[in-house]
Motif scaffolding. Structure first.
Motif, PDB file in Angstrom:
ATOM      1  N   LEU A 222       0.904  -1.173  -0.011  1.00 40.67           N
ATOM      2  CA  LEU A 222       0.107  -0.007   0.010  1.00 40.67           C
ATOM      3  C   LEU A 222       0.776   1.166   0.038  1.00 40.67           C
ATOM      4  CD1 LEU A 222      -3.067  -0.817   2.615  1.00 40.67           C
ATOM      5  CD2 LEU A 222      -3.247  -0.115   0.009  1.00 40.67           C
ATOM      6  N   ALA A 223       1.958   1.272   0.924  1.00 39.46           N
ATOM      7  CA  ALA A 223       2.715   2.441   0.831  1.00 39.46           C
ATOM      8  C   ALA A 223       3.415   2.500  -0.491  1.00 39.46           C
ATOM      9  CB  ALA A 223       3.748   2.217   2.037  1.00 39.46           C
ATOM     10  N   SER A 224       3.939   1.561  -0.999  1.00 39.03           N
ATOM     11  CA  SER A 224       4.544   1.721  -2.509  1.00 39.03           C
ATOM     12  C   SER A 224       3.751   2.252  -3.419  1.00 39.03           C
ATOM     13  CB  SER A 224       5.270   0.384  -2.834  1.00 39.03           C
ATOM     14  OG  SER A 224       6.259   0.164  -1.871  1.00 39.03           O
ATOM     15  N   ALA A 225       2.262   1.746  -3.537  1.00 39.43           N
ATOM     16  CA  ALA A 225       1.373   2.078  -4.404  1.00 39.43           C
ATOM     17  C   ALA A 225       0.988   3.545  -4.231  1.00 39.43           C
ATOM     18  CB  ALA A 225       0.260   1.328  -4.237  1.00 39.43           C
ATOM     19  N   ALA A 226       0.927   4.187  -3.033  1.00 43.86           N
ATOM     20  CA  ALA A 226       0.633   5.612  -2.800  1.00 43.86           C
ATOM     21  C   ALA A 226       1.593   6.292  -3.327  1.00 43.86           C
ATOM     22  CB  ALA A 226       0.382   5.907  -1.146  1.00 43.86           C
ATOM     23  N   VAL A 227       3.117   6.060  -3.097  1.00 45.24           N
ATOM     24  CA  VAL A 227       3.910   6.891  -3.674  1.00 45.24           C
ATOM     25  C   VAL A 227       4.138   6.749  -5.175  1.00 45.24           C
ATOM     26  CG1 VAL A 227       6.632   6.938  -3.710  1.00 45.24           C
ATOM     27  CG2 VAL A 227       5.291   6.399  -1.579  1.00 45.24           C
ATOM     28  N   LEU A 228       3.776   5.631  -5.868  1.00 50.68           N
ATOM     29  CA  LEU A 228       3.856   5.333  -7.249  1.00 50.68           C
ATOM     30  C   LEU A 228       2.683   6.054  -7.825  1.00 50.68           C
ATOM     31  CD1 LEU A 228       5.236   4.144  -9.697  1.00 50.68           C
ATOM     32  CD2 LEU A 228       3.346   2.116  -9.282  1.00 50.68           C
ATOM     33  N   LEU A 229       1.493   6.151  -7.264  1.00 49.84           N
ATOM     34  CA  LEU A 229       0.548   6.973  -7.689  1.00 49.84           C
ATOM     35  C   LEU A 229       0.685   8.394  -7.911  1.00 49.84           C
ATOM     36  CD1 LEU A 229      -2.679   5.062  -5.861  1.00 49.84           C
ATOM     37  CD2 LEU A 229      -2.299   5.205  -8.535  1.00 49.84           C
ATOM     38  N   LEU A 230       1.574   9.007  -6.904  1.00 53.99           N
ATOM     39  CA  LEU A 230       1.876  10.336  -6.857  1.00 53.99           C
ATOM     40  C   LEU A 230       2.840  10.533  -7.881  1.00 53.99           C
ATOM     41  CD1 LEU A 230       1.663  13.024  -5.177  1.00 53.99           C
ATOM     42  CD2 LEU A 230       3.450  12.148  -3.626  1.00 53.99           C
ATOM     43  N   LEU A 259      -5.621   4.499   3.140  1.00 55.22           N
ATOM     44  CA  LEU A 259      -5.938   3.096   3.151  1.00 55.22           C
ATOM     45  C   LEU A 259      -4.611   2.608   4.005  1.00 55.22           C
ATOM     46  CD1 LEU A 259      -7.563   1.860  -0.113  1.00 55.22           C
ATOM     47  CD2 LEU A 259      -8.655   2.164   2.244  1.00 55.22           C
ATOM     48  N   PHE A 260      -3.501   3.193   3.695  1.00 56.40           N
ATOM     49  CA  PHE A 260      -2.155   2.673   4.343  1.00 56.40           C
ATOM     50  C   PHE A 260      -2.446   2.838   5.926  1.00 56.40           C
ATOM     51  CE2 PHE A 260       1.816   3.977   5.705  1.00 56.40           C
ATOM     52  CZ  PHE A 260       2.526   2.959   6.086  1.00 56.40           C
ATOM     53  N   LEU A 261      -2.558   4.056   6.253  1.00 55.14           N
ATOM     54  CA  LEU A 261      -2.741   4.530   7.705  1.00 55.14           C
ATOM     55  C   LEU A 261      -3.918   3.608   8.419  1.00 55.14           C
ATOM     56  CD1 LEU A 261      -2.291   8.198   7.408  1.00 55.14           C
ATOM     57  CD2 LEU A 261      -0.678   6.610   7.977  1.00 55.14           C
ATOM     58  N   ILE A 262      -4.974   3.253   7.799  1.00 53.41           N
ATOM     59  CA  ILE A 262      -6.288   2.541   8.549  1.00 53.41           C
ATOM     60  C   ILE A 262      -5.615   1.192   8.700  1.00 53.41           C
ATOM     61  CG2 ILE A 262      -8.367   1.377   7.926  1.00 53.41           C
ATOM     62  CD1 ILE A 262      -9.013   4.013   6.609  1.00 53.41           C
ATOM     63  N   ARG A 263      -4.880   0.545   7.293  1.00 60.90           N
ATOM     64  CA  ARG A 263      -4.209  -0.714   7.660  1.00 60.90           C
ATOM     65  C   ARG A 263      -3.408  -0.959   8.712  1.00 60.90           C
ATOM     66  NH1 ARG A 263      -2.704  -6.257   6.896  1.00 60.90           N
ATOM     67  NH2 ARG A 263      -0.737  -6.146   7.288  1.00 60.90           N
ATOM     68  N   GLU A 264      -2.438   0.190   9.074  1.00 57.69           N
ATOM     69  CA  GLU A 264      -1.280   0.163   9.829  1.00 57.69           C
ATOM     70  C   GLU A 264      -1.836   0.233  11.315  1.00 57.69           C
ATOM     71  OE1 GLU A 264       2.304  -0.284   8.510  1.00 57.69           O
ATOM     72  OE2 GLU A 264       0.455  -1.216   7.560  1.00 57.69           O
ATOM     73  N   ARG A 265      -2.922   1.143  11.681  1.00 57.55           N
ATOM     74  CA  ARG A 265      -3.760   1.238  13.018  1.00 57.55           C
ATOM     75  C   ARG A 265      -4.261   0.123  13.167  1.00 57.55           C
ATOM     76  NH1 ARG A 265      -6.691   5.310  11.461  1.00 57.55           N
ATOM     77  NH2 ARG A 265      -5.349   6.843  11.924  1.00 57.55           N
ATOM     78  N   ARG A 266      -5.105  -0.736  12.445  1.00 54.22           N
ATOM     79  CA  ARG A 266      -5.839  -1.754  12.814  1.00 54.22           C
ATOM     80  C   ARG A 266      -4.664  -3.080  13.004  1.00 54.22           C
ATOM     81  NH1 ARG A 266     -10.481  -2.016   8.011  1.00 54.22           N
ATOM     82  NH2 ARG A 266     -11.822  -0.500   9.041  1.00 54.22           N
ATOM     83  N   LEU A 267      -3.490  -3.013  12.490  1.00 50.38           N
ATOM     84  CA  LEU A 267      -2.488  -4.000  12.808  1.00 50.38           C
ATOM     85  C   LEU A 267      -2.009  -3.660  13.890  1.00 50.38           C
ATOM     86  CD1 LEU A 267      -0.763  -6.366  11.537  1.00 50.38           C
ATOM     87  CD2 LEU A 267       0.608  -4.670  10.548  1.00 50.38           C
ATOM     88  N   ALA A 268      -1.430  -2.571  14.209  1.00 52.47           N
ATOM     89  CA  ALA A 268      -1.258  -2.189  15.668  1.00 52.47           C
ATOM     90  C   ALA A 268      -1.810  -2.528  16.684  1.00 52.47           C
ATOM     91  CB  ALA A 268      -0.639  -0.719  15.566  1.00 52.47           C
ATOM     92  N   ALA A 269      -3.311  -2.387  16.498  1.00 49.78           N
ATOM     93  CA  ALA A 269      -4.344  -2.661  17.571  1.00 49.78           C
ATOM     94  C   ALA A 269      -4.349  -4.104  17.642  1.00 49.78           C
ATOM     95  CB  ALA A 269      -5.692  -2.013  16.877  1.00 49.78           C
ATOM     96  N   ARG A 270      -4.031  -4.767  16.845  1.00 55.81           N
ATOM     97  CA  ARG A 270      -4.116  -6.364  16.963  1.00 55.81           C
ATOM     98  C   ARG A 270      -2.896  -6.883  17.525  1.00 55.81           C
ATOM     99  NH1 ARG A 270      -6.012  -6.474  11.575  1.00 55.81           N
ATOM    100  NH2 ARG A 270      -4.020  -7.363  10.849  1.00 55.81           N
ATOM    101  N   GLY A 271      -1.673  -5.970  17.871  1.00 56.86           N
ATOM    102  CA  GLY A 271      -0.507  -6.409  18.485  1.00 56.86           C
ATOM    103  C   GLY A 271       0.478  -6.888  17.308  1.00 56.86           C
ATOM    104  N   GLY A 272       0.141  -6.395  16.036  1.00 56.05           N
ATOM    105  CA  GLY A 272       1.167  -6.638  14.924  1.00 56.05           C
ATOM    106  C   GLY A 272       2.463  -5.774  14.905  1.00 56.05           C
TER     107      GLY A 272
END
Length: 487
Positions: A222-230, A259-272
């Motif tokens: 997701l991070a790479s896709a965001a930078v590429l789109l930019l 989307l990247f930030l939402i994904r990272e927030r949810r992963l951190a909340a699960r202890g990832g």
């Protein structure tokens, strides 16, 4: 990779600490590999005019050759360190070195600009896999006293590479070794990498984390896709004539970041283990440091490519003469980098950014006069710019990390380094577009080559000054000095 490469439960995670000749040999291998990577990040800028002439490469292709490498390296850094922690740093380092060698050979054989861009991106990905292992191997395999000396040697290699890049690029292009021309700048990596692979395979110990490290591959994608789109519309939009769909692609980068930030927030909340814990963005020092890094390295990113084009295609200097003009910049950075690393204070960071801004203003006045500037007229502001760079670049991350909780320092450092690479690529895209747009307009007016390239180069300098001044303002929000991250 097969599951046999994963650490077994209860297995020893680290090798015995290295001593004597073995430590010297291992350090030499990883620093030579690091030198190659740093060299390839800058050497292409001086060779760019020769590459463009030989491969009939357009302006956007030259931008991609620079931005593609740094962007791919940044993407590789996102997960490279954790791949080494999980599968073994020695194994991943040698894999990255072998891939870098093959990609370098591919660059040397490239029949056209498209293939060269692809192999440059492959080089960057290999570098992103290889370079994080350098720090991991030093941390895991050297005793504390030797570790400090090894990191000092790394800083010295950084300085030497900054000098050698433009100068060696000019020498190799001018020497035309074996009739290779600009291709020699890539082929020189191959024998060095072969020696590194042989020695590293025989003498380098293996190390990994006991419990492995979970990879956030969806987050990295997701991070790479965001930078590429930019970056894609910014690099290609002018050539395409800015069609509506290119603007839509540019706009899509914003929801991709969300989307990247939402994904990272949810992963951190699960202890990832997210690439970026969004909670870090609420830490003032980290948020300010991210923005300052993006602006600082964004200003720096395209400077040497565009300066090289102005010097060679505008003033008629050779590749070697161009390298000699850039040399004072590198010397200045070496002089002050030791001061920057040793004292690592906010005041030095701000001072360095302000000196860089002032040097660009002087350079604007020198080039903007319309006549061809002399060597010393260019060397003086470039030397000053190098002094500013040495005060800021080597210690920026360490000062930022002083304001980050200790438990997050490793992850924050990786993100800051990656953002610096992204900023570099972003600068190539944005400032390169400003340069080539102005150049096309002046050429259409029938201006002389010197005037057209001079005015195109001058057009980017106010933007660079603004970026350095904004970065300096943000640096006032950083901790006063580097040190241990707070608990």
């Amino acid at each position: 990779m097969t599951t046999s490469t994963r650490p077994r439960s209860g297995a020893a995670a680290a090798p015995a600490l290295l001593h004597g000749r073995t430590a010297f040999v291992v350090l030499s291998v990883i620093l030579i590999a690091d030198f190659m990577e740093l060299l390839d990040a800058t050497i292409v800028s001086v060779a760019a005019p020769a590459i463009a002439a030989d491969l009939d490469a357009g302006e956007s292709a030259l931008q991609w050759m620079m931005a593609g490498y740094t962007l791919a390296a940044g993407a590789g850094l996102i997960t490279g360190g954790r791949v080494g922690d999980q599968f073994g740093r020695r194994r991943v380092f040698l894999l990255g070195l072998a891939a870098f060698m093959l990609a370098s050979a591919g660059c040397g054989l490239a029949p056209n600009a498209g293939v060269l861009i692809g192999t440059r991106i492959a080089q960057g990905l290999a570098a992103g896999l290889m370079i994080p292992q350098v720090f991991g191997i030093i941390r895991a395999s050297f005793e504390p006293g030797a570790r400090a000396k090894a990191l000092g040697a790394y800083g010295a290699v950084l300085g030497v590479a900054s000098v050698a890049g433009p100068l060696l690029g000019g020498v190799l292009v001018e020497a035309d070794l074996f009739g290779l021309g600009w291709r020699a700048i890539f082929w020189v990596n191959v024998p060095i990498a072969i020696i590194g692979l042989i020695v590293g395979a025989r003498r380098m110990p293996e190390s990994r984390l006991p419990g492995g490290a979970r990879l956030d591959l969806p987050g990295a994608a997701l991070a790479s896709a965001a930078v590429l789109l930019l970056l894609l519309p910014l690099l290609q939009g002018r050539d395409w004539g800015w069609p509506l769909w290119s603007l839509i692609v540019l706009a899509l980068s914003a929801p991709a970041v969300a989307l990247f930030l939402i994904r990272e927030r949810r992963l951190a909340a699960r202890g990832g283990q997210p690439i970026l814990d969004p909670a870090l963005l609420r830490v003032r020092a980290f948020a300010a440091g991210l923005s300052a890094s993006l602006l600082f390295f964004g200003a720096l990113g395209s400077f040497f490519l565009l300066l090289s084009l102005y010097l060679q295609l505008g003033t008629g200097r050779t590749a070697l003469e161009t390298g000699l003009v850039i040399l004072p910049y590198a010397i200045g950075s070496i002089i002050t980098s030791g001061i920057g690393v040793r004292f690592a204070r906010r005041a030095l960071l701000v001072s360095g950014a302000l000196v860089l801004a002032a040097s660009q203003i002087v350079l604007l006045l020198v080039v903007g006069g319309g006549a061809e500037p002399t060597y010393w007229a260019l060397a003086a502001p470039l030397f000053a710019g190098g002094l500013g760079l040495g005060l800021t670049a080597p210690s920026l991350v360490n000062v930022v990390l002083a304001g980050v909780p200790a438990r997050d320092a490793g992850a924050a450092g990786g993100v800051l380094t990656t953002v610096g690479q992204v900023g570099n690529a972003f600068g190539v895209a944005v400032l390169g577009t400003v340069f080539f747009t102005r150049l096309t307009g002046r050429s259409a007016d029938g201006a002389t080559v010197l005037v057209a390239y001079g005015e195109a180069f001058v057009a980017i300098l106010p933007w660079q000054v603004a970026c350095y001044l904004a970065a300096a303002a943000l640096m006032f929000l950083l901790p006063r000095r580097a040190g241990a991250a707070h608990p």
